[in-house]
Design a protein around this motif. Structure first.
Motif, PDB file in Angstrom:
ATOM      1  N   GLU A 159       0.820  -1.211   0.000  1.00  0.00           N
ATOM      2  CA  GLU A 159       0.000   0.000   0.000  1.00  0.00           C
ATOM      3  C   GLU A 159       0.859   1.268   0.000  1.00  0.00           C
ATOM      4  O   GLU A 159       0.368   2.350   0.334  1.00  0.00           O
ATOM      5  CB  GLU A 159      -0.913   0.015   1.231  1.00  0.00           C
ATOM      6  CG  GLU A 159      -1.888  -1.134   1.306  1.00  0.00           C
ATOM      7  CD  GLU A 159      -3.090  -0.967   0.411  1.00  0.00           C
ATOM      8  OE1 GLU A 159      -3.162   0.053  -0.296  1.00  0.00           O
ATOM      9  OE2 GLU A 159      -3.956  -1.852   0.407  1.00  0.00           O
ATOM     10  N   GLY A 160       2.116   1.142  -0.374  1.00  0.00           N
ATOM     11  CA  GLY A 160       3.019   2.282  -0.315  1.00  0.00           C
ATOM     12  C   GLY A 160       2.543   3.489  -1.105  1.00  0.00           C
ATOM     13  O   GLY A 160       2.742   4.630  -0.695  1.00  0.00           O
ATOM     14  N   HIS A 161       1.907   3.260  -2.254  1.00  0.00           N
ATOM     15  CA  HIS A 161       1.422   4.377  -3.085  1.00  0.00           C
ATOM     16  C   HIS A 161       0.290   5.149  -2.405  1.00  0.00           C
ATOM     17  O   HIS A 161       0.058   6.319  -2.729  1.00  0.00           O
ATOM     18  CB  HIS A 161       0.914   3.860  -4.431  1.00  0.00           C
ATOM     19  CG  HIS A 161       2.001   3.442  -5.369  1.00  0.00           C
ATOM     20  ND1 HIS A 161       2.953   4.318  -5.849  1.00  0.00           N
ATOM     21  CD2 HIS A 161       2.281   2.234  -5.935  1.00  0.00           C
ATOM     22  CE1 HIS A 161       3.777   3.671  -6.661  1.00  0.00           C
ATOM     23  NE2 HIS A 161       3.388   2.413  -6.735  1.00  0.00           N
TER      24      HIS A 161
ATOM     25  N   ASP B 183       1.815  -5.243   8.748  1.00  0.00           N
ATOM     26  CA  ASP B 183       2.456  -5.376   7.436  1.00  0.00           C
ATOM     27  C   ASP B 183       2.478  -6.848   7.054  1.00  0.00           C
ATOM     28  O   ASP B 183       3.194  -7.648   7.650  1.00  0.00           O
ATOM     29  CB  ASP B 183       3.878  -4.814   7.501  1.00  0.00           C
ATOM     30  CG  ASP B 183       4.573  -4.833   6.150  1.00  0.00           C
ATOM     31  OD1 ASP B 183       4.111  -5.553   5.242  1.00  0.00           O
ATOM     32  OD2 ASP B 183       5.593  -4.145   6.005  1.00  0.00           O
ATOM     33  N   ASN B 184       1.700  -7.187   6.029  1.00  0.00           N
ATOM     34  CA  ASN B 184       1.580  -8.570   5.594  1.00  0.00           C
ATOM     35  C   ASN B 184       2.514  -8.853   4.411  1.00  0.00           C
ATOM     36  O   ASN B 184       2.093  -8.921   3.259  1.00  0.00           O
ATOM     37  CB  ASN B 184       0.125  -8.859   5.226  1.00  0.00           C
ATOM     38  CG  ASN B 184      -0.149 -10.305   4.882  1.00  0.00           C
ATOM     39  OD1 ASN B 184      -0.883 -10.605   3.940  1.00  0.00           O
ATOM     40  ND2 ASN B 184       0.417 -11.234   5.631  1.00  0.00           N
ATOM     41  N   ASP B 185       3.812  -8.961   4.721  1.00  0.00           N
ATOM     42  CA  ASP B 185       4.813  -9.334   3.705  1.00  0.00           C
ATOM     43  C   ASP B 185       4.875  -8.340   2.550  1.00  0.00           C
ATOM     44  O   ASP B 185       4.907  -8.731   1.381  1.00  0.00           O
ATOM     45  CB  ASP B 185       4.514 -10.724   3.124  1.00  0.00           C
ATOM     46  CG  ASP B 185       4.952 -11.858   4.035  1.00  0.00           C
ATOM     47  OD1 ASP B 185       5.905 -11.670   4.793  1.00  0.00           O
ATOM     48  OD2 ASP B 185       4.324 -12.936   3.976  1.00  0.00           O
TER      49      ASP B 185
ATOM     50  N   ASP C  52       7.086  -3.631  -1.137  1.00  0.00           N
ATOM     51  CA  ASP C  52       7.211  -2.273  -1.669  1.00  0.00           C
ATOM     52  C   ASP C  52       7.749  -1.332  -0.584  1.00  0.00           C
ATOM     53  O   ASP C  52       8.324  -1.763   0.407  1.00  0.00           O
ATOM     54  CB  ASP C  52       5.878  -1.790  -2.244  1.00  0.00           C
ATOM     55  CG  ASP C  52       4.823  -1.528  -1.164  1.00  0.00           C
ATOM     56  OD1 ASP C  52       5.053  -1.909   0.007  1.00  0.00           O
ATOM     57  OD2 ASP C  52       3.777  -0.945  -1.480  1.00  0.00           O
ATOM     58  N   ASN C  53       7.541  -0.043  -0.752  1.00  0.00           N
ATOM     59  CA  ASN C  53       8.089   0.957   0.166  1.00  0.00           C
ATOM     60  C   ASN C  53       7.108   1.336   1.274  1.00  0.00           C
ATOM     61  O   ASN C  53       7.208   2.419   1.858  1.00  0.00           O
ATOM     62  CB  ASN C  53       8.510   2.209  -0.598  1.00  0.00           C
ATOM     63  CG  ASN C  53       7.308   2.963  -1.168  1.00  0.00           C
ATOM     64  OD1 ASN C  53       6.262   2.369  -1.429  1.00  0.00           O
ATOM     65  ND2 ASN C  53       7.471   4.267  -1.374  1.00  0.00           N
ATOM     66  N   GLN C  54       6.165   0.479   1.555  1.00  0.00           N
ATOM     67  CA  GLN C  54       5.132   0.779   2.547  1.00  0.00           C
ATOM     68  C   GLN C  54       5.736   1.149   3.906  1.00  0.00           C
ATOM     69  O   GLN C  54       5.315   2.125   4.538  1.00  0.00           O
ATOM     70  CB  GLN C  54       4.213  -0.438   2.689  1.00  0.00           C
ATOM     71  CG  GLN C  54       3.085  -0.278   3.665  1.00  0.00           C
ATOM     72  CD  GLN C  54       2.206  -1.504   3.670  1.00  0.00           C
ATOM     73  OE1 GLN C  54       1.405  -1.715   2.744  1.00  0.00           O
ATOM     74  NE2 GLN C  54       2.336  -2.339   4.691  1.00  0.00           N
ATOM     75  N   ALA C  55       6.706   0.379   4.374  1.00  0.00           N
ATOM     76  CA  ALA C  55       7.329   0.650   5.676  1.00  0.00           C
ATOM     77  C   ALA C  55       8.041   2.001   5.674  1.00  0.00           C
ATOM     78  O   ALA C  55       8.021   2.737   6.675  1.00  0.00           O
ATOM     79  CB  ALA C  55       8.296  -0.472   6.041  1.00  0.00           C
TER      80      ALA C  55
END
Length: 209
Positions: free
Chosen positions: A21-23, A44-46, A49-52
């Motif tokens: 969901e990074g975007h 955070d389910n694996d 992307d850059n979500q973290a």
């Protein structure tokens, strides 16, 4: 169920399990902060992307607890974990997804609206919010220079329906819940089980079974 606000670190927290969901995450967090949410428990389910990375400024600011939860079909696990670990930290907890936005139809905060609705029934321990389902808006590719709220503005009408087992079913039947987390057990994704004598109500104060 009137609960002393001074007992809790947070008035309203959101729980969500997210993947890639990074975007979209910054817009979703900023929107709900503006709407009156004061904390987030994000699982955070694996996400590769850059979500973290997007979440990091909010983590550093003390607004987000960011929890790694790998595996398949982990939404139910995440919700149970949140209730067990954080039910005494937040007066209310809402369980929603990263593509869902809680919209109070006045200029008041979500918490103010929830307080007003639940105050009408001493046994009400949760507010059930119906979905409004938005479509693709005719987009065939994603334009990440614009936010979700700007790109997706067209939804199904209030009276839409679909056929299930040869019978018409009213549209938007599903709900998500804002609840007193000390009054529930998590038995499903859309609505919890309330302890004996307690219930959820809708925006009109009507009991939702």
């Amino acid at each position: 169920m009137a609960v002393d606000k001074n007992l809790f670190l947070h008035d309203l927290a959101l729980v969500a399990i997210l993947k890639n969901e990074g975007h979209y995450l910054k817009e979703w967090l900023d929107y709900h902060l503006f709407a009156g949410v004061d904390h987030f428990y994000l699982y955070d389910n694996d996400s590769p992307d850059n979500q973290a990375e997007v979440a990091k400024p909010y983590i550093d600011a003390g607004l987000v607890d960011y929890i790694s939860l790998p595996g398949k079909a982990m939404q139910f696990v995440a919700y149970n974990d949140a209730v067990n670990r954080f039910k005494f930290f937040a007066r209310y907890i809402a369980f929603i997804d990263g593509d869902e936005f809680i919209y109070p139809k006045t200029n008041r905060s979500i918490v103010e609206v929830v307080d007003e609705i639940l105050s009408g029934n001493a046994n009400a321990a949760g507010l059930a919010i119906n979905w409004h389902c938005f479509g693709s808006n005719g987009h065939e590719t994603a334009d990440y220079s614009k936010g979700v709220l700007e790109r997706f503005t067209r939804r199904a009408p209030n009276d839409w329906s679909f056929i299930l087992n040869s019978q018409p079913v009213g549209g938007n039947p599903h709900v998500k819940t804002i609840t007193n987390p000390r009054a529930i057990s998590v038995s499903g994704i859309h609505c919890p089980t309330y302890f004996e004598g307690l219930c959820a109500v809708n925006e009109y104060g009507t009991i939702v079974k």
